[in-house]
Design an enzyme around this catalytic site. Structure first.
Site, PDB file in Angstrom:
ATOM      1  N   SER A  30       0.823  -1.204   0.000  1.00 42.87           N
ATOM      2  CA  SER A  30       0.000   0.000   0.000  1.00 42.87           C
ATOM      3  C   SER A  30       0.860   1.259   0.000  1.00 42.87           C
ATOM      4  CB  SER A  30      -0.909   0.012   1.234  1.00 42.87           C
ATOM      5  OG  SER A  30      -1.703  -1.151   1.275  1.00 42.87           O
TER       6      SER A  30
HETATM    7  N1  SAH Z   1      -0.948  -4.374   4.095  1.00 50.43           N
HETATM    8  C1  SAH Z   1      -0.302  -4.848   2.908  1.00 50.43           C
HETATM    9  C2  SAH Z   1      -1.194  -4.660   1.696  1.00 50.43           C
HETATM   10  C3  SAH Z   1      -1.189  -5.866   0.858  1.00 50.43           C
HETATM   11  S1  SAH Z   1      -2.314  -5.830  -0.504  1.00 50.43           S
HETATM   12  C4  SAH Z   1       1.033  -4.197   2.751  1.00 50.43           C
HETATM   13  O1  SAH Z   1       1.381  -3.322   3.519  1.00 50.43           O
HETATM   14  O2  SAH Z   1       1.752  -4.598   1.854  1.00 50.43           O
HETATM   15  C5  SAH Z   1      -3.677  -6.721   0.155  1.00 50.43           C
HETATM   16  C6  SAH Z   1      -3.427  -8.140   0.559  1.00 50.43           C
HETATM   17  O3  SAH Z   1      -4.694  -8.693   0.941  1.00 50.43           O
HETATM   18  C7  SAH Z   1      -2.889  -9.060  -0.544  1.00 50.43           C
HETATM   19  O4  SAH Z   1      -1.713  -9.669  -0.082  1.00 50.43           O
HETATM   20  C8  SAH Z   1      -3.991 -10.085  -0.739  1.00 50.43           C
HETATM   21  O5  SAH Z   1      -3.538 -11.386  -1.050  1.00 50.43           O
HETATM   22  C9  SAH Z   1      -4.702 -10.058   0.609  1.00 50.43           C
HETATM   23  N2  SAH Z   1      -6.072 -10.559   0.604  1.00 50.43           N
HETATM   24  C10 SAH Z   1      -7.046 -10.384  -0.325  1.00 50.43           C
HETATM   25  N3  SAH Z   1      -8.182 -11.010   0.047  1.00 50.43           N
HETATM   26  C11 SAH Z   1      -7.922 -11.597   1.251  1.00 50.43           C
HETATM   27  C12 SAH Z   1      -8.694 -12.400   2.150  1.00 50.43           C
HETATM   28  N4  SAH Z   1      -9.974 -12.735   1.907  1.00 50.43           N
HETATM   29  N5  SAH Z   1      -8.100 -12.820   3.280  1.00 50.43           N
HETATM   30  C13 SAH Z   1      -6.804 -12.497   3.576  1.00 50.43           C
HETATM   31  N6  SAH Z   1      -6.032 -11.758   2.768  1.00 50.43           N
HETATM   32  C14 SAH Z   1      -6.579 -11.307   1.618  1.00 50.43           C
END
Ligand code: SAH
Length: 221
Positions: free
Chosen positions: A71
């Site tokens: 993010s």
């Molecule tokens: N907080 C993270 C953002 C990652 S992007 C950072 O700082 O990098 C969002 C993440 O949510 C992705 O890795 C994706 O695989 C995950 N995601 C999407 N749907 C999900 C679900 N139902 N349960 C758990 N994780 C999920």
């Protein structure tokens, strides 16, 4: 093997470069000094691929593989600021560990963080980073965040880093009374950052900033 110098960073990944990002966040409306300090401490360059490390302190999302992104720093700061406003915040659930950057920022601000990620490969990379940075208050689960983490509920606050079209009911149920859920809600392309506060009478919703997240997807892989 990664050494002290790599963790601290040099040149484009140095503490000075990190301080410039923090100044930018401050100019763009982030007010909570605890959050700014945490982002000063956590080396974001360790959460992206080495080839992208020189861009780690730009205020932009970056690819982390598997079609996912880390993010944008401003979004991490904003969501964390909103989350801490829930008062006494000790136990936090995060949905969407991804590379683990947001998790690490939370881990320096609250007592315990539980974080769920649906993509096993990303979770294992994040686990390795937490070990390296000696973040011992982070608990990880490979699972579907739509279900939250019922065994550890209730939480003081929940942060969701991917966008569902509607708020998952399980997450509201796993908040304590007085607790807060921070979550982007809406269709692909753009969402509304929402805050849900659980009160003794029910749940109140507040619409915050306009944001753009990857979708929250059911199931694991
Ligand atoms: N907080 C993270 C953002 C990652 S992007 C950072 O700082 O990098 C969002 C993440 O949510 C992705 O890795 C994706 O695989 C995950 N995601 C999407 N749907 C999900 C679900 N139902 N349960 C758990 N994780 C999920």
């Amino acid at each position: 093997m990664i050494d002290r110098l790599q963790i601290e960073g040099v040149g484009m990944t140095s503490r000075r470069t990190r301080a410039r990002l923090v100044d930018r966040l401050r100019r763009h409306g982030i007010r909570d000094e605890r959050v700014l300090q945490a982002m000063m401490e956590v080396p974001r360059h360790l959460f992206v691929d080495e080839a992208l490390a020189s861009r780690a302190y730009e205020d932009t999302p970056l690819p982390i593989g598997h079609g996912q992104t880390i993010s944008q720093p401003w979004v991490v700061a904003r969501m964390t600021e909103l989350l801490l406003q829930a008062g006494e915040v000790n136990r936090v659930l995060e949905v969407g560990t991804g590379c683990g950057y947001q998790t690490a920022v939370l881990s320096v601000l609250v007592n315990q963080v539980w974080s769920v990620e649906r993509i096993g490969a990303l979770l294992e990379q994040a686990r390795e980073r937490f070990r390296l940075l000696r973040l011992a208050n982070v608990h990880l689960r490979h699972g579907d965040g739509y279900a939250g983490w019922p065994e550890e509920a209730p939480f003081d606050a929940i942060l969701v880093a991917a966008a569902p079209e509607e708020v998952p009911p399980a997450l509201l149920e796993q908040l304590r009374v007085g607790g807060r859920l921070v979550i982007p809600v809406g269709a692909q392309g753009g969402q509304q950052l929402m805050v849900y506060d659980r009160t003794a009478k029910g749940v109140s919703a507040t619409t915050c900033d306009y944001v753009s997240f990857v979708p929250l997807i059911g199931g694991t892989r």
